[in-house]
Design a protein around this motif. Sequence first.
Motif, PDB file in Angstrom:
ATOM      1  N   GLU A 161       0.597  -1.391   0.065  1.00 55.90           N
ATOM      2  CA  GLU A 161       0.033  -0.088   0.029  1.00 55.90           C
ATOM      3  C   GLU A 161       0.921   1.329  -0.105  1.00 55.90           C
ATOM      4  O   GLU A 161       0.641   2.184  -0.640  1.00 55.90           O
ATOM      5  CB  GLU A 161      -0.800  -0.106   1.406  1.00 55.90           C
ATOM      6  CG  GLU A 161      -1.897   1.082   1.490  1.00 55.90           C
ATOM      7  CD  GLU A 161      -2.540   0.922   2.824  1.00 55.90           C
ATOM      8  OE1 GLU A 161      -2.487  -0.004   3.416  1.00 55.90           O
ATOM      9  OE2 GLU A 161      -2.671   1.996   3.273  1.00 55.90           O
ATOM     10  N   PHE A 162       1.954   1.232   0.695  1.00 57.70           N
ATOM     11  CA  PHE A 162       2.750   2.364   0.865  1.00 57.70           C
ATOM     12  C   PHE A 162       3.477   2.851  -0.311  1.00 57.70           C
ATOM     13  O   PHE A 162       3.847   3.897  -0.808  1.00 57.70           O
ATOM     14  CB  PHE A 162       3.767   2.592   2.266  1.00 57.70           C
ATOM     15  CG  PHE A 162       2.833   2.090   3.247  1.00 57.70           C
ATOM     16  CD1 PHE A 162       1.991   3.403   3.713  1.00 57.70           C
ATOM     17  CD2 PHE A 162       2.771   0.862   4.128  1.00 57.70           C
ATOM     18  CE1 PHE A 162       1.184   2.992   4.993  1.00 57.70           C
ATOM     19  CE2 PHE A 162       1.895   0.789   5.244  1.00 57.70           C
ATOM     20  CZ  PHE A 162       1.124   2.045   5.548  1.00 57.70           C
ATOM     21  N   ILE A 178       1.196   4.368  -2.752  1.00 60.05           N
ATOM     22  CA  ILE A 178       0.873   5.803  -2.514  1.00 60.05           C
ATOM     23  C   ILE A 178       1.958   6.435  -2.863  1.00 60.05           C
ATOM     24  O   ILE A 178       1.928   7.624  -3.572  1.00 60.05           O
ATOM     25  CB  ILE A 178       0.382   5.971  -0.979  1.00 60.05           C
ATOM     26  CG1 ILE A 178      -0.885   4.998  -0.619  1.00 60.05           C
ATOM     27  CG2 ILE A 178       0.285   7.295  -0.532  1.00 60.05           C
ATOM     28  CD1 ILE A 178      -0.996   4.902   0.822  1.00 60.05           C
ATOM     29  N   PHE A 191       0.690   7.826  -6.507  1.00 60.94           N
ATOM     30  CA  PHE A 191      -0.359   9.078  -5.831  1.00 60.94           C
ATOM     31  C   PHE A 191       0.290  10.303  -5.317  1.00 60.94           C
ATOM     32  O   PHE A 191      -0.256  11.475  -5.673  1.00 60.94           O
ATOM     33  CB  PHE A 191      -1.404   8.405  -5.238  1.00 60.94           C
ATOM     34  CG  PHE A 191      -2.398   7.341  -5.706  1.00 60.94           C
ATOM     35  CD1 PHE A 191      -3.046   7.514  -6.952  1.00 60.94           C
ATOM     36  CD2 PHE A 191      -2.366   5.934  -5.356  1.00 60.94           C
ATOM     37  CE1 PHE A 191      -3.475   6.689  -7.930  1.00 60.94           C
ATOM     38  CE2 PHE A 191      -3.050   4.916  -6.009  1.00 60.94           C
ATOM     39  CZ  PHE A 191      -3.709   5.585  -7.475  1.00 60.94           C
ATOM     40  N   LEU A 232       1.004  13.218   0.866  1.00 65.13           N
ATOM     41  CA  LEU A 232       0.113  11.903   1.345  1.00 65.13           C
ATOM     42  C   LEU A 232       0.865  11.304   2.284  1.00 65.13           C
ATOM     43  O   LEU A 232       0.768   9.900   2.205  1.00 65.13           O
ATOM     44  CB  LEU A 232      -0.229  11.277   0.262  1.00 65.13           C
ATOM     45  CG  LEU A 232      -0.863  11.738  -1.142  1.00 65.13           C
ATOM     46  CD1 LEU A 232      -1.079  10.887  -2.118  1.00 65.13           C
ATOM     47  CD2 LEU A 232      -2.197  12.489  -0.589  1.00 65.13           C
ATOM     48  N   ASP A 248       0.863  12.317   5.705  1.00 61.87           N
ATOM     49  CA  ASP A 248       0.095  12.484   7.083  1.00 61.87           C
ATOM     50  C   ASP A 248      -1.092  11.574   7.030  1.00 61.87           C
ATOM     51  O   ASP A 248      -1.537  11.064   6.171  1.00 61.87           O
ATOM     52  CB  ASP A 248       0.081  13.983   7.232  1.00 61.87           C
ATOM     53  CG  ASP A 248       0.055  14.097   8.677  1.00 61.87           C
ATOM     54  OD1 ASP A 248      -0.375  13.434   9.722  1.00 61.87           O
ATOM     55  OD2 ASP A 248       0.899  15.121   9.217  1.00 61.87           O
ATOM     56  N   ASP A 249      -1.792  11.813   8.320  1.00 60.05           N
ATOM     57  CA  ASP A 249      -3.213  10.995   8.274  1.00 60.05           C
ATOM     58  C   ASP A 249      -4.084  11.644   7.358  1.00 60.05           C
ATOM     59  O   ASP A 249      -5.054  10.856   7.035  1.00 60.05           O
ATOM     60  CB  ASP A 249      -3.614  10.935   9.876  1.00 60.05           C
ATOM     61  CG  ASP A 249      -2.552  10.489  10.738  1.00 60.05           C
ATOM     62  OD1 ASP A 249      -2.484   9.276  10.497  1.00 60.05           O
ATOM     63  OD2 ASP A 249      -1.979  10.891  11.601  1.00 60.05           O
ATOM     64  N   LEU A 270      -9.394   9.902  -3.178  1.00 62.27           N
ATOM     65  CA  LEU A 270      -9.612   8.553  -3.965  1.00 62.27           C
ATOM     66  C   LEU A 270      -9.487   7.346  -3.195  1.00 62.27           C
ATOM     67  O   LEU A 270      -8.769   6.988  -2.555  1.00 62.27           O
ATOM     68  CB  LEU A 270      -8.727   8.730  -4.784  1.00 62.27           C
ATOM     69  CG  LEU A 270      -8.458   7.438  -5.815  1.00 62.27           C
ATOM     70  CD1 LEU A 270      -9.497   7.426  -6.698  1.00 62.27           C
ATOM     71  CD2 LEU A 270      -7.004   7.494  -6.452  1.00 62.27           C
ATOM     72  N   LEU A 299      -5.196  15.872  -6.328  1.00 61.93           N
ATOM     73  CA  LEU A 299      -5.586  14.790  -5.233  1.00 61.93           C
ATOM     74  C   LEU A 299      -5.035  15.068  -3.919  1.00 61.93           C
ATOM     75  O   LEU A 299      -3.606  15.430  -3.870  1.00 61.93           O
ATOM     76  CB  LEU A 299      -4.625  13.542  -5.922  1.00 61.93           C
ATOM     77  CG  LEU A 299      -5.018  12.051  -5.144  1.00 61.93           C
ATOM     78  CD1 LEU A 299      -6.050  11.887  -5.234  1.00 61.93           C
ATOM     79  CD2 LEU A 299      -4.110  11.173  -5.541  1.00 61.93           C
ATOM     80  N   GLY A 341      -5.785  13.107  -1.164  1.00 58.40           N
ATOM     81  CA  GLY A 341      -5.712  11.931  -0.167  1.00 58.40           C
ATOM     82  C   GLY A 341      -6.738  10.861  -0.196  1.00 58.40           C
ATOM     83  O   GLY A 341      -7.301  10.822  -1.722  1.00 58.40           O
ATOM     84  N   GLY A 342      -6.825   9.892   0.379  1.00 57.76           N
ATOM     85  CA  GLY A 342      -7.877   8.494   0.028  1.00 57.76           C
ATOM     86  C   GLY A 342      -7.422   7.429   0.883  1.00 57.76           C
ATOM     87  O   GLY A 342      -7.128   7.458   2.157  1.00 57.76           O
ATOM     88  N   ASP A 343      -7.629   6.217   0.248  1.00 63.10           N
ATOM     89  CA  ASP A 343      -7.625   5.206   0.823  1.00 63.10           C
ATOM     90  C   ASP A 343      -7.459   3.898  -0.094  1.00 63.10           C
ATOM     91  O   ASP A 343      -7.984   3.864  -1.037  1.00 63.10           O
ATOM     92  CB  ASP A 343      -8.720   4.647   1.961  1.00 63.10           C
ATOM     93  CG  ASP A 343      -8.487   3.602   3.013  1.00 63.10           C
ATOM     94  OD1 ASP A 343      -7.153   3.584   3.252  1.00 63.10           O
ATOM     95  OD2 ASP A 343      -9.262   3.025   3.407  1.00 63.10           O
ATOM     96  N   THR A 344      -6.476   3.018   0.099  1.00 62.92           N
ATOM     97  CA  THR A 344      -6.113   1.729  -0.629  1.00 62.92           C
ATOM     98  C   THR A 344      -6.293   0.455   0.053  1.00 62.92           C
ATOM     99  O   THR A 344      -5.588   0.259   0.862  1.00 62.92           O
ATOM    100  CB  THR A 344      -4.710   2.075  -1.271  1.00 62.92           C
ATOM    101  OG1 THR A 344      -4.727   3.405  -1.609  1.00 62.92           O
ATOM    102  CG2 THR A 344      -4.366   1.130  -2.189  1.00 62.92           C
TER     103      THR A 344
HETATM  104  P1  ADP Z   1      -4.543   5.352   7.472  1.00 66.94           P
HETATM  105  O1  ADP Z   1      -4.096   4.160   7.861  1.00 66.94           O
HETATM  106  O2  ADP Z   1      -3.791   6.510   8.731  1.00 66.94           O
HETATM  107  O3  ADP Z   1      -5.833   5.855   7.132  1.00 66.94           O
HETATM  108  P2  ADP Z   1      -3.289   5.056   5.262  1.00 66.94           P
HETATM  109  O4  ADP Z   1      -2.378   4.570   5.162  1.00 66.94           O
HETATM  110  O5  ADP Z   1      -4.740   4.608   4.716  1.00 66.94           O
HETATM  111  O6  ADP Z   1      -3.780   5.981   6.460  1.00 66.94           O
HETATM  112  O7  ADP Z   1      -3.131   6.559   4.173  1.00 66.94           O
HETATM  113  C1  ADP Z   1      -1.850   7.362   4.113  1.00 66.94           C
HETATM  114  C2  ADP Z   1      -2.036   8.700   3.362  1.00 66.94           C
HETATM  115  O8  ADP Z   1      -2.062   8.226   2.111  1.00 66.94           O
HETATM  116  C3  ADP Z   1      -3.127   9.515   3.731  1.00 66.94           C
HETATM  117  O9  ADP Z   1      -2.774  10.829   3.734  1.00 66.94           O
HETATM  118  C4  ADP Z   1      -4.095   9.080   2.831  1.00 66.94           C
HETATM  119  O10 ADP Z   1      -5.031  10.091   2.663  1.00 66.94           O
HETATM  120  C5  ADP Z   1      -3.403   9.015   1.451  1.00 66.94           C
HETATM  121  N1  ADP Z   1      -3.809   7.788   0.724  1.00 66.94           N
HETATM  122  C6  ADP Z   1      -4.108   6.661   0.621  1.00 66.94           C
HETATM  123  N2  ADP Z   1      -4.603   5.927  -0.510  1.00 66.94           N
HETATM  124  C7  ADP Z   1      -4.631   6.953  -1.342  1.00 66.94           C
HETATM  125  C8  ADP Z   1      -4.970   7.129  -2.512  1.00 66.94           C
HETATM  126  N3  ADP Z   1      -5.537   5.734  -3.277  1.00 66.94           N
HETATM  127  N4  ADP Z   1      -5.050   8.014  -3.287  1.00 66.94           N
HETATM  128  C9  ADP Z   1      -4.566   9.262  -2.586  1.00 66.94           C
HETATM  129  N5  ADP Z   1      -4.225   9.291  -1.306  1.00 66.94           N
HETATM  130  C10 ADP Z   1      -4.156   8.090  -0.789  1.00 66.94           C
END
Ligand code: ADP
Length: 329
Positions: A5-6, A9, A13, A26, A28-29, A87, A118, A120-123
């Motif tokens: 995942e890291f 990102i 991203f 991307l 920080d939290d 996203l 862009l 932030g988001g989650d993957t």
């Molecule tokens: P947490 O576990 O604290 O939710 P994540 O590991 O999910 O943190 O995300 C770390 C950072 O990466 C955050 O700033 C999040 O917004 C960003 N991020 C994660 N996935 C994506 C994505 N698909 N697109 C854009 N930003 C992302």
Amino acid sequence: MALNEFDIIRTYFAPLSVSAPEAFQLTDDAALLNIPDNQTLVCTKDALTEGVHFFPGEDSYRLAQKLLGVNLSDLAAMGASPLAYLLALHLPQNTTAQWFEGFSHGFKDYTAQYGGTLIGGDTTTYSGPLCLSLTALGTVPKGQALLRQGAKPGDSIYVSGTIGDSHAGLRYIKDTLTELPKLSASQSEYITQRYHIHTPRLALGTALLGVATSCIDISDGLLADLGHLCNCSKTGAIIYPHLVPLSEAALASHIPMLELMGGGDDYELLFTIPQKNETILQQIAPPHIPLTKIGQMTDTAPPHIMLVDAQGKKITLPNKKGYLHQAGL
Ligand code: ADP
Ligand code: MG
């Protein structure tokens, strides 16, 4: 998936977030977002699921653009300018680096054209189908957003661009045009593109601020979306189908007009203009976006929509099923 995942990102991203320093690349939290005092934040989200909104195996470059396009069309309908995106990706475990490469390029190219960054988001990965979800944030001057409510009886109804191309394109892709005339290569290319790539009418949306009394983007089909607008504005409407603008390719497909007016995914704007503003409409309209008057709002009970032909005769409306968006592909 070899990439974690890291890696994803950081590699694909984070580079898309560089123009928003408050997204901290991307790392920080969460991101911070400041907007000017005189603006309102406009927020929307649309998700696309494999097998429901797009064909399995769809090219990832095009998919990023489709995801942005459906969201930006909602911002356009509010008269908003794109600011930022969040996203969420729910990915099958076997998603490749090549897929991310294409997706991030598609995202970059489309946002370079239409704006927004862009932030932030989650993957996540799982064993289900590919699912993409985007939150789009935009801004509009306070108190000025275009709404579905606000149309008044007597207002003229306009649409941008041409209607039914995407529906014709989907029929072409699914090969259900066989009983209809054969299209030329450029005609079939045109309707296929209109199905795959949406052109959000952002410049038009902003130009309509203070000029239009109501606005909606056409995603479920012209008649269905006009019905939503009538409901919100508590009005009825008369539409003249012979005035509805069709592209040369949609015309050549010989798909009946009522079917084209019921097909979805046009991503054009439908809006209402009081008579006093009609002369300035042509001056404020962005160049290259045709605008066509197709009817008037009426004071009949909503969502009473009447279709009238060139001879002034009433046309019977298709039953609901005929013009509601058909879910699935
Ligand atoms: P947490 O576990 O604290 O939710 P994540 O590991 O999910 O943190 O995300 C770390 C950072 O990466 C955050 O700033 C999040 O917004 C960003 N991020 C994660 N996935 C994506 C994505 N698909 N697109 C854009 N930003 C992302
Ligand atoms: Mg997270």
